[in-house]
Design a protein around this motif. Structure first.
Motif: not given
Length: 165
Positions: A135-155, A157-159
């Motif tokens: 797990v790279a990051a953990t969040f209380a809300t789905k929206g915050e987690a989705a934003q973080s995943r979108d940033q990490l997906i470039g590095q 890709p299977g996030a």
């Protein structure tokens, strides 16, 4: 014998001509019937059935500066699994998983890389699948987690997003 052959040939010829004449008269009758239909006055045309036409709102053009972006986090896919925390400070409701390994040492290697990059990386274990999830990051809300995943997906890709059952 020759007499019978001539008689037979004559009979065939008479039948052939007779059948031609009868088919000719059938064609003639069909032609006359079609001519009679054309000469009759035309029937009154039937008014077409009017269909209800949907009302369409006019298109309003706006400059690009007026475009609003709608947050659509409801459509972000989330996997729900049972797991236990193996290494880390604790998880919130939604976590961003960047790697899954069958060998714990491989998961620890990715965890150390993420920590060196400034992430609060953690390891969880899914006993049903016998996999260690990083797990790279953990969040209380789905929206915050989705934003973080979108940033990490470039590095990574299977996030993907994980939610604990």
């Amino acid at each position: 014998m020759k007499k019978n052959m001539f008689l037979c040939a004559g009979l065939c010829a008479v039948l052939a001509f007779a059948s031609c004449k009868s088919s000719e008269s059938a064609y003639k009758k069909a032609y006359e019937k079609a001519q009679a239909k054309q000469e009759q006055p035309a029937e009154q045309p039937v008014a077409p059935v009017q269909e209800e036409v949907p009302v369409v709102a006019p298109l309003v053009e706006r400059p690009v500066t007026e475009t609003t972006v709608v947050d659509n986090t409801d459509n972000v896919a989330v996997r729900s699994e049972n797991f236990t925390l193996v290494d880390g400070s604790g998880l919130n409701n939604f976590s961003v998983v960047v790697g899954s390994y069958g060998v714990k040492a491989n998961a620890e290697g990715l965890q150390s890389q993420l920590k060196a990059a400034g992430h609060n990386a953690q390891i969880v274990f899914n006993s049903d699948r016998n996999l260690y999830r990083v797990v790279a990051a953990t969040f209380a809300t789905k929206g915050e987690a989705a934003q973080s995943r979108d940033q990490l997906i470039g590095q990574y890709p299977g996030a993907w997003l994980l939610y604990k059952k």
